[in-house]
Design a protein around this motif. Sequence first.
Motif, PDB file in Angstrom:
ATOM      1  N   ASP A 135      79.829  24.744  45.474  1.00  0.00           N
ATOM      2  CA  ASP A 135      79.823  23.283  45.400  1.00  0.00           C
ATOM      3  C   ASP A 135      79.592  22.728  46.801  1.00  0.00           C
ATOM      4  O   ASP A 135      80.529  22.387  47.515  1.00  0.00           O
ATOM      5  N   SER A 136      78.333  22.658  47.189  1.00  0.00           N
ATOM      6  CA  SER A 136      77.968  22.242  48.540  1.00  0.00           C
ATOM      7  C   SER A 136      76.745  21.344  48.474  1.00  0.00           C
ATOM      8  O   SER A 136      75.885  21.493  47.602  1.00  0.00           O
ATOM      9  N   ASP A 137      76.649  20.420  49.437  1.00  0.00           N
ATOM     10  CA  ASP A 137      75.486  19.536  49.508  1.00  0.00           C
ATOM     11  C   ASP A 137      74.417  20.084  50.443  1.00  0.00           C
ATOM     12  O   ASP A 137      73.487  19.375  50.822  1.00  0.00           O
ATOM     13  N   GLN A 138      74.545  21.362  50.842  1.00  0.00           N
ATOM     14  CA  GLN A 138      73.523  22.021  51.645  1.00  0.00           C
ATOM     15  C   GLN A 138      72.696  22.937  50.748  1.00  0.00           C
ATOM     16  O   GLN A 138      73.212  23.505  49.786  1.00  0.00           O
ATOM     17  N   LEU A 139      71.433  23.080  51.091  1.00  0.00           N
ATOM     18  CA  LEU A 139      70.573  23.993  50.356  1.00  0.00           C
ATOM     19  C   LEU A 139      70.719  25.382  50.966  1.00  0.00           C
ATOM     20  O   LEU A 139      70.241  25.633  52.076  1.00  0.00           O
ATOM     21  N   ASN A 140      71.399  26.253  50.247  1.00  0.00           N
ATOM     22  CA  ASN A 140      71.703  27.561  50.801  1.00  0.00           C
ATOM     23  C   ASN A 140      71.910  28.557  49.676  1.00  0.00           C
ATOM     24  O   ASN A 140      72.020  28.172  48.497  1.00  0.00           O
ATOM     25  N   ALA A 141      71.976  29.829  50.013  1.00  0.00           N
ATOM     26  CA  ALA A 141      72.258  30.892  49.058  1.00  0.00           C
ATOM     27  C   ALA A 141      72.867  32.043  49.833  1.00  0.00           C
ATOM     28  O   ALA A 141      72.753  32.116  51.068  1.00  0.00           O
ATOM     29  N   LEU A 142      73.530  32.942  49.133  1.00  0.00           N
ATOM     30  CA  LEU A 142      74.152  34.074  49.809  1.00  0.00           C
ATOM     31  C   LEU A 142      74.266  35.262  48.875  1.00  0.00           C
ATOM     32  O   LEU A 142      74.317  35.113  47.654  1.00  0.00           O
ATOM     33  N   ALA A 143      74.298  36.437  49.483  1.00  0.00           N
ATOM     34  CA  ALA A 143      74.574  37.687  48.779  1.00  0.00           C
ATOM     35  C   ALA A 143      75.822  38.278  49.419  1.00  0.00           C
ATOM     36  O   ALA A 143      75.889  38.409  50.645  1.00  0.00           O
ATOM     37  N   ALA A 144      76.805  38.619  48.609  1.00  0.00           N
ATOM     38  CA  ALA A 144      78.082  39.085  49.143  1.00  0.00           C
ATOM     39  C   ALA A 144      78.589  40.263  48.340  1.00  0.00           C
ATOM     40  O   ALA A 144      78.239  40.440  47.166  1.00  0.00           O
ATOM     41  N   ALA A 145      79.442  41.052  49.006  1.00  0.00           N
ATOM     42  CA  ALA A 145      80.091  42.205  48.387  1.00  0.00           C
ATOM     43  C   ALA A 145      79.037  43.120  47.757  1.00  0.00           C
ATOM     44  O   ALA A 145      77.961  43.314  48.306  1.00  0.00           O
ATOM     45  N   GLY A 146      79.352  43.663  46.581  1.00  0.00           N
ATOM     46  CA  GLY A 146      78.415  44.588  45.974  1.00  0.00           C
ATOM     47  C   GLY A 146      77.548  43.982  44.901  1.00  0.00           C
ATOM     48  O   GLY A 146      76.476  44.510  44.596  1.00  0.00           O
ATOM     49  N   HIS A 147      77.990  42.836  44.317  1.00  0.00           N
ATOM     50  CA  HIS A 147      77.264  42.326  43.151  1.00  0.00           C
ATOM     51  C   HIS A 147      77.234  40.804  43.069  1.00  0.00           C
ATOM     52  O   HIS A 147      76.961  40.259  42.010  1.00  0.00           O
ATOM     53  N   ILE A 148      77.513  40.091  44.143  1.00  0.00           N
ATOM     54  CA  ILE A 148      77.598  38.633  44.100  1.00  0.00           C
ATOM     55  C   ILE A 148      76.312  38.012  44.646  1.00  0.00           C
ATOM     56  O   ILE A 148      75.864  38.337  45.742  1.00  0.00           O
ATOM     57  N   VAL A 149      75.723  37.116  43.870  1.00  0.00           N
ATOM     58  CA  VAL A 149      74.587  36.304  44.306  1.00  0.00           C
ATOM     59  C   VAL A 149      74.949  34.857  44.005  1.00  0.00           C
ATOM     60  O   VAL A 149      75.285  34.525  42.867  1.00  0.00           O
ATOM     61  N   ALA A 150      74.907  34.008  45.006  1.00  0.00           N
ATOM     62  CA  ALA A 150      75.330  32.620  44.834  1.00  0.00           C
ATOM     63  C   ALA A 150      74.298  31.672  45.419  1.00  0.00           C
ATOM     64  O   ALA A 150      73.634  31.993  46.412  1.00  0.00           O
ATOM     65  N   VAL A 151      74.179  30.511  44.808  1.00  0.00           N
ATOM     66  CA  VAL A 151      73.360  29.424  45.330  1.00  0.00           C
ATOM     67  C   VAL A 151      74.223  28.169  45.356  1.00  0.00           C
ATOM     68  O   VAL A 151      75.178  28.034  44.580  1.00  0.00           O
ATOM     69  N   THR A 152      73.902  27.265  46.237  1.00  0.00           N
ATOM     70  CA  THR A 152      74.623  26.004  46.261  1.00  0.00           C
ATOM     71  C   THR A 152      74.142  25.110  45.116  1.00  0.00           C
ATOM     72  O   THR A 152      73.024  25.267  44.615  1.00  0.00           O
ATOM     73  N   ARG A 153      75.006  24.192  44.730  1.00  0.00           N
ATOM     74  CA  ARG A 153      74.629  23.268  43.662  1.00  0.00           C
ATOM     75  C   ARG A 153      73.441  22.404  44.084  1.00  0.00           C
ATOM     76  O   ARG A 153      72.587  22.051  43.268  1.00  0.00           O
ATOM     77  N   GLN A 154      73.374  22.080  45.358  1.00  0.00           N
ATOM     78  CA  GLN A 154      72.255  21.291  45.858  1.00  0.00           C
ATOM     79  C   GLN A 154      70.934  22.048  45.701  1.00  0.00           C
ATOM     80  O   GLN A 154      69.913  21.469  45.301  1.00  0.00           O
ATOM     81  N   ALA A 155      70.952  23.340  45.998  1.00  0.00           N
ATOM     82  CA  ALA A 155      69.740  24.136  45.826  1.00  0.00           C
ATOM     83  C   ALA A 155      69.353  24.229  44.362  1.00  0.00           C
ATOM     84  O   ALA A 155      68.172  24.144  44.009  1.00  0.00           O
ATOM     85  N   LEU A 156      70.341  24.383  43.527  1.00  0.00           N
ATOM     86  CA  LEU A 156      70.066  24.508  42.098  1.00  0.00           C
ATOM     87  C   LEU A 156      69.472  23.233  41.530  1.00  0.00           C
ATOM     88  O   LEU A 156      68.610  23.266  40.647  1.00  0.00           O
ATOM     89  N   GLU A 157      69.899  22.097  42.048  1.00  0.00           N
ATOM     90  CA  GLU A 157      69.457  20.816  41.492  1.00  0.00           C
ATOM     91  C   GLU A 157      68.160  20.310  42.111  1.00  0.00           C
ATOM     92  O   GLU A 157      67.461  19.512  41.488  1.00  0.00           O
TER      93      GLU A 157
END
Length: 322
Positions: A135-157
């Motif tokens: 839940d962020s207003d920045q356009l970003n994404a990250l890969a973490a640990a062994g199986h986590i892929v995340a995008v910010t809500r701003q990027a998704l929208e």
Amino acid sequence: MHVPPQPRPDHDDLHYRHAPGTRVHYRARQRSADATALGRLALHLPAFLSSLLVVLGTSALSEAWIGLPAWVPTSLWLGSGALAFHRPSERFLARHLLRLQYPLPAERALLAPVWREVTARAGVDGDRYELWVEDSDQLNALAAAGHIVAVTRQALEHLPPAQLAAVLAHELGHHTAGHSWAGLLGWWYALPGRLAWRGLTAAVIRLVRVASGFSYLAAGILLVVIGWLALATLTLTYGLPLLLLVLPYATAAVGRRAELRADAHAAELGFAPMLARMLHDVLADESAGTGARGDLPGLLSTHPDHRTRLHHLQRYLEPRGR
């Protein structure tokens, strides 16, 4: 990977090669550890050895005070790195440390087809990974640990599907090359040494302040004693702590290489034009003075500058046969 804000079009601009229901051929090896991941682990070795000394010392004290065999806490700490691939532990990390959230049904409806296309092109089983939203207003994404892929809500929208796919392909590249788990393991096993150093530094500053309250002579004597102890420690450890001073610079350089390799992974899947478009927009925003400048190049920057990334993408943008 930071990307500039852009309005999301009403139409889906992603060229889907793998529609739902079509057969997907998975690679025999779903992930590996490239030279960047191995280099990152190697750079964390001095910090790991420092942490091991701290754990061994603490374990010896616990054995003397409460009778717990020293090998028990030491073995538990050495084996705790396996939690980086333990799904419940990953979810705890995602929710409580990274502040991520499960996608809402509407968000999953946007992510699922794009993620399927990215993983199908890569020959990777996308169900092995978990998609999260920040839940962020920045356009970003990250890969973490062994199986986590995340995008910010701003990027998704705001990102068009094709550019969202490029972002996800970049993050998938971190996973398949081993960058994510190598970084997490390095951080985890360096933590005891880092905490011990911070505690020791705070204690020394406190002692010097207290001694200065009595007399400058007492503070001077204390500094001499601390200097002697530091010299003795460096001698006994063959100067190992000195490596910790240069490691942040080497680690940042490896991080920049990892970003370029993740860019190459996305480009090889056909997303080079989308990545180039993002980077050109970032440069345009910076030239206009409206873009964030947190990613400017530097010795401690974990991301290469945008022009360097564009330079490495050029060979994927040139027509075939040239």
